[in-house]
Scaffold this active site. Sequence first.
Site, mmCIF file in Angstrom:
data_model
loop_
_atom_site.group_PDB
_atom_site.id
_atom_site.type_symbol
_atom_site.label_atom_id
_atom_site.label_comp_id
_atom_site.label_asym_id
_atom_site.label_seq_id
_atom_site.Cartn_x
_atom_site.Cartn_y
_atom_site.Cartn_z
ATOM 1 N N HIS A 26 34.519 41.030 40.226
ATOM 2 C CA HIS A 26 34.033 42.401 40.386
ATOM 3 C C HIS A 26 32.957 42.435 41.465
ATOM 4 O O HIS A 26 32.060 41.589 41.488
ATOM 5 C CB HIS A 26 33.433 42.923 39.076
ATOM 6 C CG HIS A 26 34.454 43.224 38.030
ATOM 7 N ND1 HIS A 26 34.154 43.338 36.686
ATOM 8 C CD2 HIS A 26 35.798 43.438 38.128
ATOM 9 C CE1 HIS A 26 35.249 43.612 36.012
ATOM 10 N NE2 HIS A 26 36.251 43.677 36.859
ATOM 11 N N ARG A 66 43.149 39.768 30.496
ATOM 12 C CA ARG A 66 41.941 39.779 31.326
ATOM 13 C C ARG A 66 40.773 40.410 30.561
ATOM 14 O O ARG A 66 39.656 39.893 30.584
ATOM 15 C CB ARG A 66 42.234 40.544 32.616
ATOM 16 C CG ARG A 66 41.084 40.640 33.606
ATOM 17 C CD ARG A 66 41.627 41.185 34.930
ATOM 18 N NE ARG A 66 40.604 41.736 35.804
ATOM 19 C CZ ARG A 66 39.890 41.023 36.671
ATOM 20 N NH1 ARG A 66 40.082 39.714 36.757
ATOM 21 N NH2 ARG A 66 39.012 41.610 37.458
ATOM 22 N N LYS A 108 41.209 41.446 45.190
ATOM 23 C CA LYS A 108 41.340 42.682 45.957
ATOM 24 C C LYS A 108 40.588 42.562 47.275
ATOM 25 O O LYS A 108 39.518 41.980 47.346
ATOM 26 C CB LYS A 108 40.780 43.854 45.144
ATOM 27 C CG LYS A 108 41.591 44.181 43.896
ATOM 28 C CD LYS A 108 41.005 45.366 43.162
ATOM 29 C CE LYS A 108 41.853 45.725 41.945
ATOM 30 N NZ LYS A 108 41.287 46.883 41.192
ATOM 31 N N TYR A 128 32.356 45.942 29.470
ATOM 32 C CA TYR A 128 32.737 45.016 28.403
ATOM 33 C C TYR A 128 31.614 44.845 27.392
ATOM 34 O O TYR A 128 31.863 44.510 26.234
ATOM 35 C CB TYR A 128 33.135 43.661 28.995
ATOM 36 C CG TYR A 128 34.393 43.746 29.820
ATOM 37 C CD1 TYR A 128 35.641 43.833 29.216
ATOM 38 C CD2 TYR A 128 34.341 43.772 31.207
ATOM 39 C CE1 TYR A 128 36.792 43.933 29.971
ATOM 40 C CE2 TYR A 128 35.490 43.877 31.974
ATOM 41 C CZ TYR A 128 36.714 43.949 31.346
ATOM 42 O OH TYR A 128 37.856 44.069 32.097
ATOM 43 N N HIS A 144 46.684 42.884 31.844
ATOM 44 C CA HIS A 144 45.262 43.233 31.875
ATOM 45 C C HIS A 144 44.634 43.067 30.497
ATOM 46 O O HIS A 144 43.414 42.906 30.392
ATOM 47 C CB HIS A 144 45.084 44.658 32.398
ATOM 48 C CG HIS A 144 44.298 44.723 33.662
ATOM 49 N ND1 HIS A 144 44.683 44.074 34.815
ATOM 50 C CD2 HIS A 144 43.110 45.330 33.958
ATOM 51 C CE1 HIS A 144 43.788 44.298 35.768
ATOM 52 N NE2 HIS A 144 42.830 45.045 35.265
ATOM 53 N N ARG A 167 43.885 38.597 37.421
ATOM 54 C CA ARG A 167 44.827 39.694 37.494
ATOM 55 C C ARG A 167 46.238 39.115 37.642
ATOM 56 O O ARG A 167 46.408 38.015 38.177
ATOM 57 C CB ARG A 167 44.528 40.599 38.695
ATOM 58 C CG ARG A 167 43.131 41.217 38.688
ATOM 59 C CD ARG A 167 42.900 42.021 39.955
ATOM 60 N NE ARG A 167 41.569 42.640 40.010
ATOM 61 C CZ ARG A 167 40.495 42.077 40.544
ATOM 62 N NH1 ARG A 167 40.595 40.867 41.108
ATOM 63 N NH2 ARG A 167 39.328 42.699 40.550
#
Length: 317
Positions: free
Chosen positions: A287, A264, A191, A296, A261, A167
């Site tokens: 994730h 990414r 995150k 994806y 993004h 990110r």
Amino acid sequence: MNAEPLDGQVRGFLDHLTVERGAAANTLLSYRRDLSRYQEYLADRDVRDLAAVSEAHVSGFLVALREGAGGHPPLAASSAARTLVAVRGLHRFAAAEGMTPADVAREVRPPTPGRRLPKALPVDQVVAILEAAGGGSDGAGEAAASDTPARLRDRCLLEVLYSCGARISEVTALDVDDVDREGRAVLLRGKGGKERIVPIGRPAIAALDAYLVRGRPGLVRRSEPALFLNVRGGRLSRQSAWQVLATAAERAGIATSVSPHTLRHSFATHLLDGGADVRVVQELLGHSSVATTQIYTLVTAQSLREVYAQAHPRALR
């Protein structure tokens, strides 16, 4: 002639939003517009009082929003959901104030917006962006040196973004000590403060070496641990990093909109296209759930269908 009960009930709700909830002017305007359409729908069915509204009326209104009715165009799922928020708020208020015996809208759920597939660039376009970050025109029609500190930083920044699938916030937060050039790995802080170590490719390592040796010393002004520096010697901001990518994409002649993004998404899609396991990609992206990564696989499946449709002689066209 007395006003219909429904008019007063809607006005009471809007007054409640204004006085008790302190709703913003734009919010009130949106609610007033949505509830006006709801009143129109109910009036067409001879319903003039919220006490006469049933759950079937609310569900029918939602269907009408999606299909289009009363001269209104059909609404997308997100717009219909926003309108339903106003309707549910009205009925919740009416039940709380004793205008109706129950909240008939409570069980009516908004439509689920369609799942947007991430945008991924072809490999050749990613390469063109990476190369444009380190050279090309300076915007005044003159060739710009590819080894200036800023150009070395920009090339390194985008190489790391794509090589690690990071990110933009993770890359701008990198310190020099977070990069293990010999071990070809980078420590990313994602995150929720979660850390992960991801491998980094040889082209990105080469860009890092060039930047750390010939670029960063020309930008540093004081003791600063940040890997990527701005012209004042401080940590490069996310906004500035975003602009680096936008400028490189423009130089590369990429017509589609490109964001950090996008790199990414391209990283994940290219890995899956190359045969990587979805759980490995999950770990690399940071994730918490594999379900997030599996979107994806929809991208790659869609790509396969497009190739099939164009190339197979018996494909449905």
